[in-house]
Structures are given as C-alpha cells and as structure tokens.
Scaffold this motif. Sequence first.
Motif, PDB file in Angstrom:
ATOM      1  N   ALA A 135      -0.594 -12.218   3.948  1.00 51.14           N
ATOM      2  CA  ALA A 135      -1.389 -12.092   2.726  1.00 51.14           C
ATOM      3  C   ALA A 135      -2.867 -11.905   3.056  1.00 51.14           C
ATOM      4  O   ALA A 135      -3.573 -11.141   2.388  1.00 51.14           O
ATOM      5  N   ASP A 136      -3.346 -12.573   4.120  1.00 52.96           N
ATOM      6  CA  ASP A 136      -4.749 -12.447   4.515  1.00 52.96           C
ATOM      7  C   ASP A 136      -5.086 -11.035   4.975  1.00 52.96           C
ATOM      8  O   ASP A 136      -6.185 -10.530   4.730  1.00 52.96           O
ATOM      9  N   VAL A 137      -4.147 -10.404   5.673  1.00 53.19           N
ATOM     10  CA  VAL A 137      -4.377  -9.044   6.159  1.00 53.19           C
ATOM     11  C   VAL A 137      -4.366  -8.052   5.008  1.00 53.19           C
ATOM     12  O   VAL A 137      -5.121  -7.088   4.980  1.00 53.19           O
ATOM     13  N   GLY A 138      -3.501  -8.304   4.034  1.00 52.20           N
ATOM     14  CA  GLY A 138      -3.425  -7.407   2.884  1.00 52.20           C
ATOM     15  C   GLY A 138      -2.451  -6.271   3.110  1.00 52.20           C
ATOM     16  O   GLY A 138      -1.968  -6.035   4.229  1.00 52.20           O
ATOM     17  N   LEU A 139      -2.177  -5.537   2.043  1.00 53.24           N
ATOM     18  CA  LEU A 139      -1.211  -4.434   2.098  1.00 53.24           C
ATOM     19  C   LEU A 139      -1.656  -3.338   3.050  1.00 53.24           C
ATOM     20  O   LEU A 139      -0.842  -2.767   3.779  1.00 53.24           O
ATOM     21  N   SER A 140      -2.958  -3.039   3.058  1.00 52.63           N
ATOM     22  CA  SER A 140      -3.445  -1.973   3.941  1.00 52.63           C
ATOM     23  C   SER A 140      -3.204  -2.328   5.409  1.00 52.63           C
ATOM     24  O   SER A 140      -2.813  -1.474   6.204  1.00 52.63           O
ATOM     25  N   GLY A 141      -3.404  -3.609   5.769  1.00 52.60           N
ATOM     26  CA  GLY A 141      -3.163  -4.044   7.142  1.00 52.60           C
ATOM     27  C   GLY A 141      -1.699  -3.921   7.533  1.00 52.60           C
ATOM     28  O   GLY A 141      -1.367  -3.550   8.664  1.00 52.60           O
ATOM     29  N   ILE A 142      -0.812  -4.227   6.579  1.00 50.71           N
ATOM     30  CA  ILE A 142       0.622  -4.113   6.826  1.00 50.71           C
ATOM     31  C   ILE A 142       1.009  -2.650   7.060  1.00 50.71           C
ATOM     32  O   ILE A 142       1.737  -2.320   8.003  1.00 50.71           O
TER      33      ILE A 142
END
Length: 352
Positions: free
Chosen positions: A98-105
Amino acid sequence: MADLTLTHPHQHPFRFTAGLLLVLSLALFASWLGNQASIAALGLSALTLAIIAGILVGNTLYPRFANRCDPGILLAKQHLLRIGIILYGFRLTLQQIADVGLSGIVIDILTLSSTFFMACWLGRRVFGLDRDTVWLIGAGSSICGAAAVLATEPVIKAEGSKVTVAIATVVIFGTLAIFIYPLLWVLVSPHLPFITLSRWGIFTGSTMHEVAQVVAAGHAVSPETENAAVISKMLRVMMLAPFLLLLSARLRNSQSASGIAPGKMAFPWFALIFIGVALFNSLHLLPLPLVNRLNQLDNLLLAMAMAALGLTTHLSSLKKAGLKPILLGLLLFIWLILGGGAINLGIQHLMA
C-alpha cells in the motif's frame, strides 16, 4: 558429487551432524563479517560472503572430509533452503504494498517480466545457453538476486554449478550497482527535477538485484530514497512466489507438449507457504522482537544454504561455463538501468 539419499535406513542417525556444523560455522563467520561496517558499506550481504567462503573451503580443504560431510551439506542445500525462503515472508507485509502504491506495483511487474523474458530470448537465441542457466540468471536479475536463484533451483532441478554461475552474475553486477546508482543520481537529478528522492528510491528498488545492495545504494542518496527503495524491493521479493508457481506450470505444460508423461514435478509448495507467512505477518500478531529474531534465523539458514552450495562448487565448473553467462548478466544489468528507468518514467507519468 554423488546423489545422496537422505533417508537411507542403514546410515548413521547423526550422519548430518558434520556437514551441518561445517555450513553453520561458515554461515556464522559470513554473518559476522557482513556486520562489519566496512563490509556492510559495500553491500556485501551474509549470503554473498557465505558462498564465497564455501567456494574457498570447497576447493581447498573440503575434499579431504567430503564423505563425512556430504549428507549434511545436501540437507542444507535442499531443506534448510526451503525453510529459509518460507521465513523470508516475515520481512513482508501488505502495508508495504500500500505504501508503494499502484504505480510501484505496475513498475515492479513490468520490470520483472520484461527482464526475465529478455533473459530467455538473449540467453537462448543470442548466446545459445542451456535453459536452466538462462532461467536462473533471469530469476536472479529480475526478482531478488541470490535468494531468487536458490528458490528457482529446486523447481527446475538445476545443477549446482549452474546455480553458482547465476549467483556470480548477481554478485558482480549488483555490487557494481551500489556505486553506479548514487553516481547516476548526482548526474541525472539536476536535469530531471521531477524525479524526486522517493521516485529515485522506487527506481532503485525495482531494478537492483539484492536487498542488501538496494539498502546500500538507497542509503548513499538519502533516508527517503532508502525507505522507498526497500519497500519497492520487498514488493519485488513478494512476486517470487507467483513467479515460481508460473514457472512450475510452464514446466508441466512443456512436458505434456513433448509427449512426456509429467513425472514427479517439484511443485513449489514452499512458495505458497511463503505467501501465507507474508499474509500472516501483515496482521502484526507477533511481537516485533520475535519477528526480528525470526529474520535473524532466516538470514542464518539462507547463509547455511549458500555455504553448502559454495562447498559443492568446483572452480573448474565455473571456468567451463565461460563468459557467456557473464555477458548475459551484463546485458540484463544494462537493461535494468535503461529499460527499468524508462518503465519508471513512463508509469509515473501515466499514473501521476
């Protein structure tokens, strides 16, 4: 090394003791060395140091007492490795995702898949390497370095020498990255002001090989970069489990397509348990000191597995592999920087 059966009825019940004590000694030495400030600053983890120590001992003293130690060495390479991968789940939580966010995933998925497919194409078509070597180098480069190589080995049943060659590429280029990435930040940041410290951290975590290397490279830039890099990297680590499951399914399909009856396939159950442990860890039911102890135990078990691998690696087999695996690792390293950088820029722009 001869194929050893772990459950032979006529073997002495303490047949594993000598080998386990040897790899434990090497792992403890590697852990101590890895905690020295000068060594830690170089990003050389206990895993890397353990395999180096294992190779040194394995090619000098070990042949004299190999017969006594072989059963324990094999146990460490097989079973302690799987336990170590399972315990790796205690480093991960859903909160990190969640901390990384969708873009990080999305960045991690695209970087991982493109790197592995490039490894397959270059390794097979350009360099003519065997499938196992290509898959091991691809896994190590695209996911989490030595841990990914070790976790892939029991799924594809690769030879120990090929595993060592793959880990060598991770060590060489991952160590170079520790110095290259902070230098790149100094060169790039004045010209691209929209690349924040946090975004550079995501780039670092999504493209570098080993967790220890990511920590060292992120720390050299800033604490904010280090935190983002580690979270992005641990998300990549979590992708190890679905990667192994897909790889196992691919092997089964290729056997069926070849008209070969699917024999006893090494389904990576430990990968599923690894996911379960990570999900359990997300609930924060265990006290933090206990989780830290489990992580320390995990480091030790993985270091023992690496030491065992080093002990059974002959330098002649590394020479026999030649330059082609190293060249493949180099091209993947260049792709991770340039292609991974382009993926980071593109996704961050689209999903900003």
